[in-house]
Design a protein around this motif. Structure first.
Motif, PDB file in Angstrom:
ATOM      1  N   LEU A 131      16.272  15.896  -3.038  1.00 37.13           N
ATOM      2  CA  LEU A 131      15.441  14.986  -3.744  1.00 37.13           C
ATOM      3  C   LEU A 131      16.300  14.378  -4.866  1.00 37.13           C
ATOM      4  O   LEU A 131      17.130  14.744  -5.340  1.00 37.13           O
ATOM      5  N   ALA A 132      16.025  13.196  -5.088  1.00 32.86           N
ATOM      6  CA  ALA A 132      16.741  12.313  -6.210  1.00 32.86           C
ATOM      7  C   ALA A 132      16.552  13.019  -7.455  1.00 32.86           C
ATOM      8  O   ALA A 132      15.515  13.537  -8.043  1.00 32.86           O
ATOM      9  N   THR A 133      17.537  12.891  -8.124  1.00 30.31           N
ATOM     10  CA  THR A 133      17.615  13.387  -9.521  1.00 30.31           C
ATOM     11  C   THR A 133      17.829  12.575 -10.626  1.00 30.31           C
ATOM     12  O   THR A 133      17.615  12.693 -11.813  1.00 30.31           O
ATOM     13  N   THR A 134      17.877  10.969 -10.209  1.00 28.73           N
ATOM     14  CA  THR A 134      17.802   9.911 -11.304  1.00 28.73           C
ATOM     15  C   THR A 134      16.742   8.985 -10.790  1.00 28.73           C
ATOM     16  O   THR A 134      16.976   8.567  -9.637  1.00 28.73           O
ATOM     17  N   ASP A 135      15.912   8.523 -11.567  1.00 22.46           N
ATOM     18  CA  ASP A 135      14.646   7.525 -11.085  1.00 22.46           C
ATOM     19  C   ASP A 135      15.324   6.227 -11.133  1.00 22.46           C
ATOM     20  O   ASP A 135      16.433   6.014 -11.614  1.00 22.46           O
ATOM     21  N   PRO A 136      14.679   5.132 -10.887  1.00 27.73           N
ATOM     22  CA  PRO A 136      15.286   3.895 -10.807  1.00 27.73           C
ATOM     23  C   PRO A 136      15.626   3.384 -12.268  1.00 27.73           C
ATOM     24  O   PRO A 136      16.422   2.247 -12.336  1.00 27.73           O
ATOM     25  N   ASP A 137      15.046   3.907 -13.193  1.00 31.73           N
ATOM     26  CA  ASP A 137      15.292   3.482 -14.604  1.00 31.73           C
ATOM     27  C   ASP A 137      16.484   4.212 -15.142  1.00 31.73           C
ATOM     28  O   ASP A 137      16.899   4.235 -16.203  1.00 31.73           O
ATOM     29  N   GLY A 138      17.283   5.345 -14.454  1.00 30.58           N
ATOM     30  CA  GLY A 138      17.932   5.962 -14.864  1.00 30.58           C
ATOM     31  C   GLY A 138      17.870   7.106 -15.633  1.00 30.58           C
ATOM     32  O   GLY A 138      18.723   7.799 -16.230  1.00 30.58           O
ATOM     33  N   ASN A 139      16.477   7.523 -15.458  1.00 33.47           N
ATOM     34  CA  ASN A 139      16.158   8.975 -16.167  1.00 33.47           C
ATOM     35  C   ASN A 139      16.161   9.963 -15.059  1.00 33.47           C
ATOM     36  O   ASN A 139      16.087   9.786 -14.056  1.00 33.47           O
ATOM     37  N   THR A 140      16.249  11.141 -15.614  1.00 28.74           N
ATOM     38  CA  THR A 140      16.323  12.415 -14.806  1.00 28.74           C
ATOM     39  C   THR A 140      14.920  12.444 -14.307  1.00 28.74           C
ATOM     40  O   THR A 140      14.012  12.322 -15.013  1.00 28.74           O
ATOM     41  N   THR A 141      14.941  12.988 -12.890  1.00 26.37           N
ATOM     42  CA  THR A 141      13.675  13.181 -12.252  1.00 26.37           C
ATOM     43  C   THR A 141      13.837  14.413 -11.423  1.00 26.37           C
ATOM     44  O   THR A 141      14.771  14.779 -11.004  1.00 26.37           O
ATOM     45  N   THR A 142      12.710  14.732 -11.093  1.00 28.63           N
ATOM     46  CA  THR A 142      12.415  15.809 -10.047  1.00 28.63           C
ATOM     47  C   THR A 142      12.482  15.439  -8.854  1.00 28.63           C
ATOM     48  O   THR A 142      12.318  16.097  -7.844  1.00 28.63           O
ATOM     49  N   GLY A 143      12.428  14.073  -8.464  1.00 27.51           N
ATOM     50  CA  GLY A 143      12.349  13.453  -7.260  1.00 27.51           C
ATOM     51  C   GLY A 143      10.739  13.513  -6.742  1.00 27.51           C
ATOM     52  O   GLY A 143      10.740  13.457  -5.240  1.00 27.51           O
ATOM     53  N   ILE A 144       9.790  13.959  -7.411  1.00 27.12           N
ATOM     54  CA  ILE A 144       8.610  14.052  -7.148  1.00 27.12           C
ATOM     55  C   ILE A 144       7.698  13.345  -7.915  1.00 27.12           C
ATOM     56  O   ILE A 144       7.968  13.566  -9.127  1.00 27.12           O
ATOM     57  N   THR A 145       6.799  12.234  -7.463  1.00 21.14           N
ATOM     58  CA  THR A 145       6.107  11.755  -8.562  1.00 21.14           C
ATOM     59  C   THR A 145       4.495  12.107  -8.070  1.00 21.14           C
ATOM     60  O   THR A 145       4.211  12.425  -6.920  1.00 21.14           O
ATOM     61  N   ARG A 146       3.882  11.831  -9.290  1.00 17.40           N
ATOM     62  CA  ARG A 146       2.055  12.315  -8.758  1.00 17.40           C
ATOM     63  C   ARG A 146       1.432  11.277  -9.297  1.00 17.40           C
ATOM     64  O   ARG A 146       1.569  11.048 -10.462  1.00 17.40           O
ATOM     65  N   THR A 147       0.317  10.774  -8.782  1.00 19.59           N
ATOM     66  CA  THR A 147      -0.417   9.820  -8.823  1.00 19.59           C
ATOM     67  C   THR A 147      -2.068  10.007  -8.561  1.00 19.59           C
ATOM     68  O   THR A 147      -2.020  10.213  -7.344  1.00 19.59           O
ATOM     69  N   PRO A 148      -2.831   9.925  -9.297  1.00 20.81           N
ATOM     70  CA  PRO A 148      -4.215   9.919  -8.970  1.00 20.81           C
ATOM     71  C   PRO A 148      -4.436   8.740  -7.883  1.00 20.81           C
ATOM     72  O   PRO A 148      -4.649   7.744  -8.555  1.00 20.81           O
ATOM     73  N   GLY A 149      -5.133   8.925  -6.921  1.00 19.45           N
ATOM     74  CA  GLY A 149      -5.249   7.698  -6.194  1.00 19.45           C
ATOM     75  C   GLY A 149      -6.615   7.241  -6.357  1.00 19.45           C
ATOM     76  O   GLY A 149      -7.464   7.841  -6.682  1.00 19.45           O
ATOM     77  N   SER A 150      -6.951   6.012  -5.897  1.00 16.87           N
ATOM     78  CA  SER A 150      -8.204   5.447  -6.164  1.00 16.87           C
ATOM     79  C   SER A 150      -8.857   5.759  -4.881  1.00 16.87           C
ATOM     80  O   SER A 150     -10.118   5.768  -4.705  1.00 16.87           O
ATOM     81  N   GLY A 151      -8.321   6.197  -3.742  1.00 22.74           N
ATOM     82  CA  GLY A 151      -8.945   6.450  -2.655  1.00 22.74           C
ATOM     83  C   GLY A 151      -9.183   5.165  -1.690  1.00 22.74           C
ATOM     84  O   GLY A 151      -9.474   5.254  -0.646  1.00 22.74           O
ATOM     85  N   SER A 152      -9.006   4.009  -2.484  1.00 22.33           N
ATOM     86  CA  SER A 152      -9.378   2.736  -1.849  1.00 22.33           C
ATOM     87  C   SER A 152      -8.338   2.453  -0.273  1.00 22.33           C
ATOM     88  O   SER A 152      -8.491   1.769   0.518  1.00 22.33           O
ATOM     89  N   PHE A 153      -7.386   3.434  -0.630  1.00 21.84           N
ATOM     90  CA  PHE A 153      -6.226   2.984   0.899  1.00 21.84           C
ATOM     91  C   PHE A 153      -6.851   3.859   2.020  1.00 21.84           C
ATOM     92  O   PHE A 153      -6.343   3.429   3.013  1.00 21.84           O
ATOM     93  N   ILE A 154      -7.654   4.617   1.724  1.00 19.45           N
ATOM     94  CA  ILE A 154      -8.037   5.278   2.989  1.00 19.45           C
ATOM     95  C   ILE A 154      -9.175   4.512   3.772  1.00 19.45           C
ATOM     96  O   ILE A 154     -10.163   4.246   3.209  1.00 19.45           O
ATOM     97  N   GLY A 155      -8.685   4.223   4.870  1.00 19.75           N
ATOM     98  CA  GLY A 155      -9.835   3.452   5.670  1.00 19.75           C
ATOM     99  C   GLY A 155      -9.868   2.152   5.228  1.00 19.75           C
ATOM    100  O   GLY A 155     -10.368   1.283   5.987  1.00 19.75           O
ATOM    101  N   TYR A 156      -8.981   1.555   4.329  1.00 21.15           N
ATOM    102  CA  TYR A 156      -9.132   0.296   3.828  1.00 21.15           C
ATOM    103  C   TYR A 156      -8.357  -0.683   4.859  1.00 21.15           C
ATOM    104  O   TYR A 156      -8.816  -1.790   5.167  1.00 21.15           O
ATOM    105  N   SER A 157      -7.496  -0.169   5.591  1.00 25.16           N
ATOM    106  CA  SER A 157      -6.619  -0.825   6.519  1.00 25.16           C
ATOM    107  C   SER A 157      -6.295   0.281   7.619  1.00 25.16           C
ATOM    108  O   SER A 157      -6.516   1.548   7.403  1.00 25.16           O
ATOM    109  N   PRO A 158      -5.933  -0.315   8.902  1.00 25.21           N
ATOM    110  CA  PRO A 158      -5.819   0.842   9.942  1.00 25.21           C
ATOM    111  C   PRO A 158      -4.695   1.780   9.418  1.00 25.21           C
ATOM    112  O   PRO A 158      -4.766   2.721  10.138  1.00 25.21           O
ATOM    113  N   PHE A 159      -3.968   1.423   8.550  1.00 25.27           N
ATOM    114  CA  PHE A 159      -2.885   2.408   8.227  1.00 25.27           C
ATOM    115  C   PHE A 159      -2.889   2.563   6.684  1.00 25.27           C
ATOM    116  O   PHE A 159      -3.937   2.132   6.148  1.00 25.27           O
ATOM    117  N   ALA A 160      -2.055   3.384   6.213  1.00 13.65           N
ATOM    118  CA  ALA A 160      -1.938   3.782   4.808  1.00 13.65           C
ATOM    119  C   ALA A 160      -1.359   2.858   3.753  1.00 13.65           C
ATOM    120  O   ALA A 160      -0.813   3.388   2.924  1.00 13.65           O
TER     121      ALA A 160
END
Ligand SMILES: [Zn+2]
Length: 433
Positions: A131-160
């Motif tokens: 898992l990455a330990t540095t994010d693109p801005d140079g900050n320490t990271t766990t290598g895991i991001t969490r984002t509440p999704g809008s759900g719009s990507f589900i079924g919006y296109s044949p893929f995600a």
């Protein structure tokens, strides 16, 4: 050169191909076909990239045996969720890393199930994942991001692919430095994962490359992540091998049966036998659907690039590995660092001892980490939803028995992440009030 990408492009581009009762293990082939419709020429670029890597792999072949080069690949998992169930805990992602670091070092326990006829071609890919330990801005990271999704990507296109865009999804970290894995509910749970193979072949126009870059990575169904036997999904795919398979595509590998029924199609890899079709989640060791010459082999249901049950797959072939290495030297070079002779297999020896006790604990837990050669180590403590609670850096073996005070924390499962020389060991423990 065997024939690649010879299929009628529009044949499989319909929703009907997903509307089957069984799980669709992989959407990569369909995704590639869909991209070709949207961007004519995409398939040709992908094939040019494959053939370029094949040439490099063939040139490398003479030097490959006995090489102790290990590639270390940094990953980021973007969890884009619309429910608590989809917001999988860090522990499941850690178990996914374990699966990858077994399968891509041939340390998996089920190598014993590789049939003897395939042992001469089964190989250790020499790739480890962190898992990455540095994010693109140079900050320490766990290598895991969490984002509440809008759900719009589900079924919006044949893929995600909409999960890779903001708002609603999560934009990638630079795809030339990180392997991005988006964890989400792909297409109402019918497709377990898909990825795009490298398409940045030399001497192709930069405009088309720029449209590709934001999509590179793997989209993975949340219930197919890691050893995740508690999720409501078919047990045949609960072993975490979906990502092993999708990363194979990400590194340029194709399905071993050549993506079309019959014995005239192939994956372009010489040491995988012909197969007339995917072995649909069976462990049929009798099937031999196509003749091979000069030696006739059974269908290689053990191969990660087949569709077999997670409990049947256990190998990549040496030629597949050669192609992956060629991609790591060219199209995918940015995501890996080369570690010579000190892979995870050896780096585990950085630690003489790691003890975490008592477990369960009522509030204070003690860490005894003894590290070799005077190296420093660090630790971090996380709760089950991935929040970092505490940690210390630059510790040495002499400062053993660290006392970690967690009496303010509720009962539950916790994780200690102990790091030395980029080698991460994760231990689980429990607090009980
Ligand atoms: Zn696939």
């Amino acid at each position: 050169m065997k024939q690649l990408f010879t299929l009628v492009l529009t044949l499989f581009i319909s929703f009907n191909c997903f509307a089957q009762a069984n799980l669709n293990r992989c959407g990569t082939f369909n995704a590639i076909q869909f991209r070709e419709q949207q961007q004519p020429g995409y398939l040709a670029r992908t094939q040019a990239c494959f053939e370029n890597a094949k040439q490099i792999a063939d040139a490398n072949k003479a030097n490959r045996s006995g090489s102790d080069t290990v590639y270390r690949v940094q990953m980021v998992f973007h969890v884009v969720y619309n429910s608590a169930l989809e917001n999988i805990p860090d522990s499941v992602i850690y178990s996914q890393l374990e699966v990858l670091n077994e399968d891509y070092r041939r340390l998996n326990a089920d190598t014993a199930r590789t049939r003897s006829e395939f042992l001469p071609v089964a190989g250790d890919p020499h790739i480890e994942f962190v898992l990455a330990t540095t994010d693109p801005d140079g900050n320490t990271t766990t290598g895991i991001t969490r984002t509440p999704g809008s759900g719009s990507f589900i079924g919006y296109s044949p893929f995600a692919d909409d999960v890779k865009k903001e708002p609603g999804g999560k934009a990638p970290w630079p795809t030339d430095r990180y392997v991005n894995v988006w964890v989400c509910n792909i297409f109402f749970g019918i497709v377990l994962g898909y990825s795009y193979p490298p398409s940045n072949a030399p001497n192709w126009d930069s405009l088309s490359l720029s449209t590709d870059s934001a999509l590179q990575g793997v989209a993975l169904h949340y219930a197919a992540v890691g050893r995740n036997f508690s999720q409501p999904i078919d047990q045949t795919v609960a072993g975490g091998r979906t990502l092993t398979h999708e990363l194979g595509h990400y590194f340029g590998l194709r399905h071993i049966w050549g993506d079309s029924t019959g014995c005239n199609n192939d994956d372009g890899i010489n040491d995988t036998p012909y197969a007339s079709d995917a072995s649909q989640q069976t462990c049929d060791t009798v099937i031999n659907s196509c003749p091979d010459a000069p030696t006739d082999f059974h269908d290689m249901i053990e191969n990660y690039m087949d569709y077999s049950d997670d409990r049947c797959v256990n190998m990549f072939t040496k030629e597949q590995i050669g192609l992956i290495h060629a991609m790591l030297q060219t199209s995918r070079a940015g995501v890996a660092t080369v570690v010579t002779g000190t892979g995870i297999k050896n780096a585990e020896n950085n630690f003489e001892t790691i003890q975490l006790f008592p477990n369960p604990s009522t509030g204070t837990i003690y860490l005894n980490a003894q590290v070799k050669n005077g190296k420093n180590y660090s630790y971090e403590i996380y709760n089950a939803i991935g929040e970092k609670l505490t940690g210390e850096n630059n510790l040495t073996s002499s400062s053993n028995h660290r006392s970690i005070y967690l009496s303010a924390q509720p009962s539950g499962i916790y994780f200690a992440k102990i790091t030395c020389d980029e080698q991460v060991v994760v231990k689980k423990f429990q607090l009980v009030r």
